[in-house]
Design an enzyme around this catalytic site. Structure first.
Site, short mmCIF file in Angstrom:
data_model
loop_
_atom_site.label_atom_id
_atom_site.label_comp_id
_atom_site.label_asym_id
_atom_site.label_seq_id
_atom_site.Cartn_x
_atom_site.Cartn_y
_atom_site.Cartn_z
N GLU A 150 -19.99 -8.07 8.40
CA GLU A 150 -21.07 -7.40 9.11
C GLU A 150 -22.09 -8.38 9.69
O GLU A 150 -22.61 -8.18 10.79
CB GLU A 150 -21.78 -6.41 8.17
N ARG A 207 -26.18 -5.03 5.08
CA ARG A 207 -25.65 -6.35 4.75
C ARG A 207 -25.94 -7.37 5.85
O ARG A 207 -25.76 -8.57 5.66
CB ARG A 207 -24.14 -6.26 4.51
N LYS A 244 0.84 -1.20 0.00
CA LYS A 244 0.00 0.00 0.00
C LYS A 244 0.88 1.25 0.00
O LYS A 244 1.85 1.33 0.74
CB LYS A 244 -0.91 0.02 1.23
#
Length: 627
Positions: free
Chosen positions: A370, A398, A284
């Site tokens: 979730e 979700r 990253k």
């Protein structure tokens, strides 16, 4: 005077077709120019940054090797799709990123034919790409489908479900690329491992594999022995045994910043059939040392100066609702050792960094899961603990079944701190919390509270936490009207609203505005211009029906204002209550339209929806003209 930056190769690329004309040895320079362009662009507009820097070489290699858009390229979430947009004819519009009327921050089907699937939420890429691959097979079309998914997104159940569904489908040309950017490139991911990946993806190895399989079909014992031998070798040299067992041909891990290895490996994989899994390790923030050093800070940024990473001075004085929640969570945890904080991979976004530091044993980050977060909270509540689930409104969608089946149905004592309710601005419709009042209101045993300002948010969190059942406090992104947040915590009268402004006596039609949540501030301003009464309703469920009846009896027009979809929202609750009590008065519902509101600056798009003071006043005046 600053001279414009020159991009000798990138300036000649307006599509992947142009990219494929570039000499292969010059691709590293293309990647370097894309990275430099990306730095200049995002430093001006803000947006997702570190993950995009890490995916530059991979993006260049994918568009170079595959015949996009004929071959379908699906990005997961889309945090890493900016280089993709730069190479697919949109580099001249990158300065409009996430601005009203400009480019979306995520892949979007109606923006480009290269955006094959609209994304924004995690872990959808494998399922979507599998659907595209199966469609190609059914239609007799020769095309590849490629899903690019990050290691974080791979933790979600939906990704795992899709992997199991895709495995062993020998005729389906699906390539799953795991962009693994959480670990540094370990020593074994070097020249030898890159060579191994090329070997395992090459025609020679796979030709032997297929030919020997045919020969050994007639000799099952030898075939089983050969299969075990192949698995042991690949298992020893690579970490892909799990994916092989699922049914994928695993290749990697390879260095995601080594262009030659990427192009060679992808070119080999392009000739293979059946489900393939390529493990690519990236870093990253690669190419910008500040982002490499702190990829979390540079995951999503506001405009900054590239030289030192400094951002423009922020307007101070007003804490965000997220900060209010984070402070309350820490203060509440000191008072009650039963409090447990849960987040589905949103520690920073939900304001839980301090809580994690102060109460590491009571902090649970369950990953991008979730559904599990909600059921996990239910299990904790069953054992007498007091879980607080910090979750974005759009992500709670979700876990809807778990909210109903695993928490509300059992009337468990779980508090939901629902961040990013209403419109979120630059992230657009994929992240907007436009529907929570509608989808929560119909669930039995669920209480719903919406604060009008920052201090009320703190008091509501305390109130909801004291409630012995399932309670939700929903609040928007950013700050509110700037109310002083009191350290003392006092439970609000349950299910009761309050009058915030009384209309002065007049001869005209009397208007009562019922405000739900932070639209209270523009409602108060509109009321000043109209001489209207304003009620801060506070509770959507249980609704203060007595206050509704009282206002309906003394006013000629009832106006409901909310930053939720009008259909099924708080205004609908008011109408239902009036009808149940035989009250017949005109009602004007103001809220979000029955359409997806596009990205832009938060206040500007609220105004477009008529939810600023001017818009509220104008709608009321228009309605009054018809009475």
């Amino acid at each position: 005077m600053n001279c414009p930056v020159k991009y000798p190769l990138l300036d000649s690329i307006d599509s992947p077709h142009d990219l494929r004309k570039i000499d292969r040895k010059d691709l590293p320079q293309v990647a370097q120019e894309v990275r430099q362009f990306l730095l200049g662009s995002v430093s001006q507009t803000g947006g997702h940054f570190a993950s995009n820097l890490g995916a530059v070489e991979l993006t260049v290699a994918l568009h170079y090797v595959f015949e996009t858009p004929h071959d379908r390229l699906v990005w997961d979430v889309g945090h890493q799709s900016y280089p993709h947009k730069i190479l697919t004819g949109r580099k001249h519009r990158m300065h409009t990123m996430r601005q009203q009327g400009g480019l979306a921050g995520f892949p979007k089907r109606d923006e480009s034919e290269y955006d094959t699937f609209g994304v924004g939420h995690s872990s959808t890429s494998i399922g979507a790409a599998l659907g595209m691959a199966e469609a190609a097979l059914l239609k007799g079309e020769k095309r590849k489908a490629i899903a690019v998914i990050g290691d974080g997104a791979m933790t979600a159940g939906q990704a795992i479900e899709a992997l199991f569904n895709a495995g062993h489908r020998d005729l389906t040309d699906l390539l799953v690329i795991l962009n693994d950017n959480e670990m540094s490139i370990s020593p074994n991911v070097g020249a030898f491992n890159n060579y191994l990946a090329k070997l395992l993806s090459g025609k020679f190895y796979n030709g032997i594999r297929q030919a020997s399989g045919k020969v050994l079909d007639a000799m099952p014992p030898l075939k089983e022995l050969a299969k075990k031998g192949e698995e042991s070798v690949k298992g020893f040299l690579t970490p892909g045994t799990l994916f092989e067992e699922i049914g994928f041909n695993y290749i990697g891990p390879i260095d995601g910043h080594d262009m030659e290895t990427l192009v060679s490996t992808l070119s080999n994989i392009k000739e293979l059939h059946g489900p393939q899994f390529l493990h690519v390790v990236t870093k990253k923030g690669n190419g910008y040392k500040l982002a490499v050093a702190d990829p979390v800070k540079y995951h999503a940024v506001t405009p900054f100066t590239p030289e030192d990473g400094m951002t423009a001075g922020k307007s101070g004085g007003k804490p965000s609702f997220t900060q209010v929640f984070g402070d309350w969570l820490c203060d509440m945890a000191k008072l009650d050792e039963k409090l447990i904080g849960i987040t589905p991979a949103m520690r920073e976004g939900s304001g839980m960094v301090r809580f994690h530091a102060e109460h590491p044993d009571r902090y649970f980050d369950v990953g991008i899961a979730e559904q599990h977060a909600v059921t996990f909270a239910g299990g904790l509540a069953c054992e007498g603990l007091k879980p607080v689930v910090a979750i974005y409104s759009t992500f709670l969608q979700r876990a809807y079944d778990q909210l109903i089946h695993d928490v509300a149905l059992q009337n468990l004592d779980v508090t939901f701190a629902i961040d990013r309710a209403g419109l979120v601005g630059a992230d657009g419709p994929t992240h907007a919390g436009s529907f929570d009042l509608s989808y929560l209101r119909c669930i039995p045993n669920v209480a719903i509270l919406a604060p009008g300002d920052e201090n009320e948010c703190r008091q509501m969190l305390y109130t909801a936490y004291q409630y012995p059942g399932t309670a939700c406090v929903r609040y928007p992104r950013g700050s509110g009207m700037g109310a002083k947040v009191e350290a003392n915590m006092v439970a609000l009268p349950w299910g009761k609203g309050e009058i915030r402004r009384e209309a002065a006596p007049s001869e005209g039609k009397k208007v009562a505005i019922l405000a739900f949540g932070t639209v209270l501030e523009p409602a108060l301003k509109a009321a000043e211009a109209l001489n209207a009464t304003v009620a801060n309703m506070r509770f959507i469920k249980p609704l203060d029906t007595e206050l509704v009846a009282s206002l309906a009896a003394s006013h000629d027009l009832i106006v409901t204002v909310e930053d939720n979809a009008i259909m099924g929202g708080a205004g609908s609750a008011v109408i239902e209550a009036m009808m149940a009590n035989g009250i017949c008065k005109p009602v004007l519902q103001l809220g979000l339209p029955d359409s997806y509101v596009e990205h832009g600056e938060q206040k500007a798009i609220l105004a477009l929806c008529g939810l600023d003071a001017t818009g509220i006043a104008a709608s009321i005046e228009q309605k009054l003209a018809t009475l």
